[in-house]
Motif scaffolding. Structure first.
Motif, mmCIF file in Angstrom:
data_model
loop_
_atom_site.group_PDB
_atom_site.id
_atom_site.type_symbol
_atom_site.label_atom_id
_atom_site.label_comp_id
_atom_site.label_asym_id
_atom_site.label_seq_id
_atom_site.Cartn_x
_atom_site.Cartn_y
_atom_site.Cartn_z
ATOM 1 N N UNK A 204 5.820 -13.545 9.925
ATOM 2 C CA UNK A 204 4.800 -14.575 10.124
ATOM 3 C C UNK A 204 3.568 -14.317 9.267
ATOM 4 N N UNK A 205 3.389 -13.053 8.804
ATOM 5 C CA UNK A 205 2.178 -12.734 8.046
ATOM 6 C C UNK A 205 2.443 -11.643 7.027
ATOM 7 N N UNK A 206 1.667 -11.684 5.948
ATOM 8 C CA UNK A 206 1.705 -10.631 4.927
ATOM 9 C C UNK A 206 0.280 -10.230 4.609
ATOM 10 N N UNK A 207 0.058 -8.926 4.466
ATOM 11 C CA UNK A 207 -1.248 -8.389 4.101
ATOM 12 C C UNK A 207 -1.082 -7.760 2.730
ATOM 13 N N UNK A 208 -1.606 -8.407 1.721
ATOM 14 C CA UNK A 208 -1.325 -8.026 0.338
ATOM 15 C C UNK A 208 -2.586 -7.529 -0.367
ATOM 16 N N UNK A 209 -2.440 -6.440 -1.096
ATOM 17 C CA UNK A 209 -3.556 -5.896 -1.848
ATOM 18 C C UNK A 209 -3.073 -4.982 -2.942
ATOM 19 N N UNK A 210 -3.978 -4.137 -3.437
ATOM 20 C CA UNK A 210 -3.717 -3.120 -4.460
ATOM 21 C C UNK A 210 -3.623 -3.685 -5.873
ATOM 22 N N UNK A 211 -3.643 -5.021 -6.010
ATOM 23 C CA UNK A 211 -3.647 -5.636 -7.331
ATOM 24 C C UNK A 211 -4.245 -7.034 -7.214
ATOM 25 N N UNK A 212 -4.840 -7.548 -8.295
ATOM 26 C CA UNK A 212 -5.391 -8.907 -8.240
ATOM 27 C C UNK A 212 -4.270 -9.935 -8.098
ATOM 28 N N UNK A 213 -4.560 -11.014 -7.376
ATOM 29 C CA UNK A 213 -3.570 -12.092 -7.277
ATOM 30 C C UNK A 213 -4.282 -13.417 -7.150
#
Length: 433
Positions: A204-213
């Motif tokens: 239901x959810x994604x927590x994305x980081x560590x790179x620009x998007x």
């Protein structure tokens, strides 16, 4: 969901009072326990008593990458080593990593900040979350892991490197959330489609980081996986993932100002910019014990929004990043500096100082190509000789960067040479549009 409402929704006047008190405390802490900070303050004619609140913040000297390099490995530690419980690191400009150290209390505070970010994404103790960031010296894996456990969620510590197993575990364990880089999540989505498993997942959810998007990547993830995707921000030097994140309204990244004091400065004059104007983000850690950062120049270009968000939080929001003031690249979550490439190439016989780094995003995955001029005396038609040179360069760069790169050997004088500052990077990803 708001994890810590008394803090996240604190009246801004009370927040500024708390920040001032904590600033005074951390300045005293570093002055008496970190020789390099004490030296900088003395050179600026400052003593701890000169810092009485937020109004005195501009008096303090900045901390930079160079300070971390000079202090390697533990020169910025503010407590005895027996009080430290963790080391993390990320790439530095000189080939030596940027080291960060943590006390037990630092880890607890980090966990709480990460939990706030996950809660903004709707994660609760009833969720099953896969952590698809790398574990180890990189802060991503353990940062998200500890935050999820602090929240009470069930954690699957997947790390990276085996997408098939990640998908199997996602389906079998009923994962409802995932934390990973955005480019990797799109790769996972493609594999789910190819394997016919898309209708078996419960995400239901994604927590994305560590790179620009980009917002386009957010839309692609949400449409393919039928989820909500959230951005998370952090730096190893400051703490790791959990410094800031966005809520369901996606109008900036809420920075936890009770722990991290943000400023926006003009990177040329080093003076504060007007409210809402773009400049370089500077962060002072207000509660870290092991390795506090005083006015740390992040090199990230952005602006701050301090009005109350629709979600009810009063913490300032970091607006969309416009770029960087240095030449650092973030490739598949790894910090890469051209100087690292150059240093690695200088250890290989048969190459010249002339090279070009080409970064692109193909099928939602970052690609890295390094074009290297071969020395005229070395260049020949012997395929085996050039193949061996290419392998050597590949291995040296893999060792220096932690990434695999496509190596393209080019003839002498075929790249642009300049007496001034030669451009060594072509980034085709359009990340800051």
């Amino acid at each position: 969901m708001i994890w810590n409402e008394p803090k996240e929704c604190m009246d801004r006047e009370l927040l500024r009072k708390l920040q001032g008190e904590r600033l005074v405390k951390v300045v005293n802490h570093v002055y008496h326990n970190v020789p390099s900070y004490r030296k900088k303050m003395q050179e600026a004619g400052l003593e701890p008593g000169d810092i009485r609140g937020l109004e005195d913040l501009p008096k303090l000297p900045f901390t930079t990458y160079e300070d971390l390099n000079l202090a390697y490995p533990f020169g910025l530690s503010a407590v005895p080593q027996e009080q430290l419980v963790r080391v993390h690191a990320s790439s530095g400009t000189t080939g030596k990593p940027k080291i960060a150290v943590y006390t037990r209390r630092d880890i607890d505070l980090w966990s709480e900040c990460a939990a706030r970010c996950l809660a903004m994404a709707g994660i609760t103790r009833n969720d099953v979350i896969q952590v698809g960031y790398g574990y180890g010296l990189f802060t991503g894996g353990l940062g998200a892991h500890y935050g999820a456990e602090y929240l009470g969620a069930l954690v699957i510590p997947m790390s990276t490197g085996n997408t098939k197993k990640l998908i199997d575990m996602m389906v079998d364990c009923g994962a409802t959330a995932i934390a990973c880089t955005p480019s990797y999540l799109l790769h996972v989505a493609e594999d789910l489609e190819k394997s016919g498993m898309m209708d078996k997942i419960k995400l239901k959810a994604a927590i994305c980081g560590a790179e620009p998007w980009t917002n386009e990547m957010r839309s692609a993830m949400e449409n393919k996986l039928h989820i909500k995707a959230f951005d998370i921000y952090g730096l190893t030097e400051v703490m790791g993932p959990g410094v800031a994140a966005d809520c369901e309204y996606h109008k900036g990244l809420h920075i936890w100002e009770d722990h991290f004091l943000p400023e926006i400065i003009d990177p040329k004059t080093l003076k504060p910019v007007a409210d809402g104007e773009t400049g370089e983000l500077v962060i002072t850690t207000l509660t870290k014990e092991g390795m506090p950062m005083i006015r740390y120049r992040t090199k990230d270009l952005t602006s701050l929004e301090t009005s109350r968000c629709e979600c009810g939080r009063t913490m300032a929001r970091i607006q969309r990043f416009k770029g960087r003031t240095d030449d650092m690249l973030i490739i598949r979550g790894v910090n890469v500096f051209p100087s690292q490439v150059e240093a690695a190439l200088l250890t290989v016989d048969g190459t010249t100082p002339h090279y070009m780094i080409i970064v692109d995003r193909v099928d939602n995955t970052d690609t890295l190509e390094v074009q290297v001029e071969v020395d005229e005396s070395f260049f020949s038609d012997e395929v085996s000789k050039l193949e061996k040179l290419s392998r050597t360069i590949h291995d040296r760069l893999r060792e220096a960067l932690g990434l695999n790169a496509k190596i393209s050997l080019v003839q002498p004088n075929s790249l642009v040479h300049s007496d001034g500052k030669t451009k060594h990077v072509t980034d085709k990803r359009k990340l800051y549009v």
